[in-house]
Motif scaffolding. Structure first.
Motif, PDB file in Angstrom:
ATOM      1  N   SER A  34      -0.927   7.784 -31.760  1.00  0.00           N
ATOM      2  CA  SER A  34      -1.195   6.386 -32.075  1.00  0.00           C
ATOM      3  C   SER A  34      -1.248   5.538 -30.798  1.00  0.00           C
ATOM      4  O   SER A  34      -0.430   5.722 -29.890  1.00  0.00           O
ATOM      5  CB  SER A  34      -0.116   5.822 -33.000  1.00  0.00           C
ATOM      6  N   TYR A  35      -2.198   4.627 -30.754  1.00  0.00           N
ATOM      7  CA  TYR A  35      -2.292   3.647 -29.663  1.00  0.00           C
ATOM      8  C   TYR A  35      -2.192   2.231 -30.225  1.00  0.00           C
ATOM      9  O   TYR A  35      -2.609   1.264 -29.595  1.00  0.00           O
ATOM     10  CB  TYR A  35      -3.615   3.837 -28.908  1.00  0.00           C
ATOM     11  N   TYR A  36      -1.603   2.149 -31.386  1.00  0.00           N
ATOM     12  CA  TYR A  36      -1.493   0.880 -32.109  1.00  0.00           C
ATOM     13  C   TYR A  36      -0.637  -0.140 -31.371  1.00  0.00           C
ATOM     14  O   TYR A  36      -0.778  -1.347 -31.572  1.00  0.00           O
ATOM     15  CB  TYR A  36      -0.915   1.166 -33.493  1.00  0.00           C
ATOM     16  N   GLU A  37       0.236   0.334 -30.497  1.00  0.00           N
ATOM     17  CA  GLU A  37       1.108  -0.562 -29.735  1.00  0.00           C
ATOM     18  C   GLU A  37       0.306  -1.529 -28.871  1.00  0.00           C
ATOM     19  O   GLU A  37       0.805  -2.594 -28.479  1.00  0.00           O
ATOM     20  CB  GLU A  37       2.052   0.248 -28.850  1.00  0.00           C
ATOM     21  N   ALA A  38      -0.946  -1.181 -28.598  1.00  0.00           N
ATOM     22  CA  ALA A  38      -1.792  -2.056 -27.778  1.00  0.00           C
ATOM     23  C   ALA A  38      -1.892  -3.449 -28.376  1.00  0.00           C
ATOM     24  O   ALA A  38      -1.993  -4.450 -27.650  1.00  0.00           O
ATOM     25  CB  ALA A  38      -3.182  -1.449 -27.631  1.00  0.00           C
ATOM     26  N   PHE A  39      -1.838  -3.544 -29.706  1.00  0.00           N
ATOM     27  CA  PHE A  39      -2.033  -4.836 -30.364  1.00  0.00           C
ATOM     28  C   PHE A  39      -0.792  -5.720 -30.299  1.00  0.00           C
ATOM     29  O   PHE A  39      -0.883  -6.938 -30.426  1.00  0.00           O
ATOM     30  CB  PHE A  39      -2.472  -4.621 -31.814  1.00  0.00           C
ATOM     31  N   SER A  40       0.366  -5.124 -30.105  1.00  0.00           N
ATOM     32  CA  SER A  40       1.576  -5.925 -29.895  1.00  0.00           C
ATOM     33  C   SER A  40       1.773  -6.228 -28.415  1.00  0.00           C
ATOM     34  O   SER A  40       2.393  -7.235 -28.055  1.00  0.00           O
ATOM     35  CB  SER A  40       2.811  -5.199 -30.445  1.00  0.00           C
ATOM     36  N   GLN A  41       1.226  -5.372 -27.554  1.00  0.00           N
ATOM     37  CA  GLN A  41       1.336  -5.609 -26.115  1.00  0.00           C
ATOM     38  C   GLN A  41       0.419  -6.749 -25.683  1.00  0.00           C
ATOM     39  O   GLN A  41       0.839  -7.716 -25.074  1.00  0.00           O
ATOM     40  CB  GLN A  41       0.961  -4.332 -25.344  1.00  0.00           C
ATOM     41  N   GLY A  42      -0.862  -6.629 -26.016  1.00  0.00           N
ATOM     42  CA  GLY A  42      -1.838  -7.650 -25.667  1.00  0.00           C
ATOM     43  C   GLY A  42      -2.072  -7.739 -24.169  1.00  0.00           C
ATOM     44  O   GLY A  42      -1.362  -7.125 -23.354  1.00  0.00           O
ATOM     45  N   GLY A  43      -3.088  -8.486 -23.775  1.00  0.00           N
ATOM     46  CA  GLY A  43      -3.371  -8.722 -22.366  1.00  0.00           C
ATOM     47  C   GLY A  43      -3.677  -7.455 -21.601  1.00  0.00           C
ATOM     48  O   GLY A  43      -4.202  -6.474 -22.138  1.00  0.00           O
TER      49      GLY A  43
END
Length: 492
Positions: A34-43
């Motif tokens: 999963s690379y879904y964490e990208a959406f909580s990291q942002g920027g």
């Protein structure tokens, strides 16, 4: 074509293609982390995570020559709801009330329109701009040909093809869950229900069945409020998308599953996917089915069961200018690669020819000199004739049908200031700044949202391709925009 379903728990990947006989072949499927964490990291950090995803994808599949379709889980969207449609202004106000924010901060699509005799409604998906912008930036950095970013529910509905049926779709992940419900007479809405996430169900243990029943009942209550024609019954079936088969064994879930779980249509060759695995892969298949929309609508197998009260539009949130830029980037790369090969081949041939001329003869035969002189004299006249033929072939194509499509898709509150169809001498104008090579429409409205509605509706017309809004100006409470539209795949 490659699709990625970016779930919170893992990333599903499917590669497929449409065969010449119009059937679809699933070539390969892959499961990535999963690379879904990208959406909580942002920027910058979020973009880097998405770059890693594309690099991971490239390590498994031949990405460079493929168009990439992204599927996002519905829990990621800020709102999914259906609204009574009175005017563009009232629709925008209703959406912004749900968002508690300006719609200018979001990408949105309106893929389902219900028309008379059903209530006049519009179903709207909204997604925060930063979320999609990060995907676009990561794809740009990795030279990915990004063709679509679409919600999982609508991609699933397209693959299932049951547009005439009420369809509740449950998406269950480790820490989140939601139910997205489609009704042909009213539209689409989402109910968030984290109570039936995998983690919460594991914690509930002996209370699992009652929790599921309560959530499903809450969805029925919401459905009765949202859908004017809703009639509750005992035969409501909930399709569940989950990567854990044990979830489907929970009694309260199992008893409400469709008797036949949704699977791939008969015109799809499923590859290595067994029938009991196909349901969870349907969003990936459905988003790739967008390629059928570019083909002859008479042979399109996707919309045979669409009721007359339903009008379907694209659910692709990706701005058209991004799709065009991404496609151009792909072609440039292919041309550069091809050109290098051609140059190498040309130099090889020239080396051989030079050696032959050097060793065999230093004189040019008289007959060859005569032929050369003739070509030099008559060549310009021949080129001129060829130019006339090309210009004639490039003159307007299927103007009546194009104009009819423009008028038919004109939303209320939008007027035409000018319409140009079938630009002459198309071939000589390619590459000219601002030239769309087929149609140009200047439109006027007091609501900018109407322009986007018009553009979205034209996107579903097979005679058109890549409508883009340019040059929006405002004067005396009226806004003017110019739409540039390329030629679609439909033949005259």
């Amino acid at each position: 074509m490659i699709s990625l379903y970016m779930q919170p728990d893992l990333t599903l990947v499917m590669q497929g293609r449409i065969r010449k006989d119009n059937t679809f072949e699933v070539i390969e499927t892959v499961e990535l982390p999963s690379y879904y964490e990208a959406f909580s990291q942002g920027g910058t950090e979020g973009v880097f995570t998405l770059v890693r995803m594309f690099r991971d994808l490239r390590a498994h599949l031949p990405v460079n020559a493929q168009e990439i379709y992204i599927v996002l889980p519905d829990v990621l969207f800020n709102t999914i709801n259906c609204y009574e449609y009175i005017s563009d202004d009232s629709l925008r106000i209703a959406v912004e009330e749900d968002l508690s924010d300006s719609l200018d901060n979001y990408y949105y699509v309106i893929p389902v329109h219900t028309v008379s005799p059903a209530p006049l409604r519009r179903s709207v998906y909204t997604l925060e701009k930063n979320t999609l912008d990060d995907i676009i930036e990561a794809a740009k950095q990795e030279k990915i040909t990004l063709s679509s970013v679409e919600p999982a529910s609508f991609a699933f509905y397209r693959a299932a093809g049951h547009w005439e049926m009420d369809t509740p779709l449950v998406e269950v992940f480790k820490e989140s869950a939601c139910i997205v419900t489609y009704s042909p007479s009213d539209g689409i809405f989402r109910l968030d229900c984290d109570r039936i996430s995998e983690h919460k169900l594991e914690m509930a243990k002996e209370h699992v069945d009652s929790i599921v029943s309560e959530v499903y009942s809450a969805n029925l209550i919401t459905e009765s409020q949202k859908f004017s024609n809703f009639r509750p019954g005992d035969d409501v079936h909930y399709t569940v998308l989950t990567n854990r088969p044990s979830i489907l064994e929970i009694e309260a879930i199992r008893m409400r599953l469709p008797k036949d779980m949704p699977g791939f249509p008969e015109y799809v060759e499923p590859g290595n996917l067994m029938p009991d695995e196909q349901t969870r892969w349907m969003p990936l298949l459905g988003t790739l089915f967008q390629e059928y929309d570019a083909r002859d609508s008479l042979n399109n197998p996707l919309y045979d069961k669409v009721p007359q009260i339903v009008q379907l539009r694209t659910a692709n949130l990706l701005p058209e200018e991004v799709r065009t830029s991404s496609r151009n980037q792909q072609w440039r790369g292919m041309l550069q690669k091809t050109s290098k090969g051609l140059v190498a081949t040309f130099l090889g041939v020239m080396a051989i020819e030079a050696a032959a001329i050097f060793f065999l003869s230093t004189d040019i035969p008289q007959s060859l000199q005569s032929d050369y002189a003739t070509v030099q004299k008559e060549g310009p006249a021949v080129d001129a004739e060829i130019g006339v033929v090309r210009a004639a072939l490039a003159e307007d194509q299927n103007v009546p049908a194009a104009y009819e499509a423009l008028v038919r898709n004109r939303p209320d509150g939008l007027g035409f200031a000018s319409v140009t169809i079938g630009l002459a001498n198309v071939e000589t104008k390619k590459g000219t700044a601002g030239d769309t090579r087929y149609a140009s429409v200047r439109v006027v409205s007091n609501n900018e949202l109407t322009f986007e509605t018009f553009r979205g509706q034209l996107s579903s017309e097979p005679i058109f391709d890549a409508p883009v809004i340019n040059n929006i100006t405002a004067e005396n409470n009226l806004k003017t925009a110019e739409l540039k539209i390329a030629k679609g795949a439909m033949k005259p």
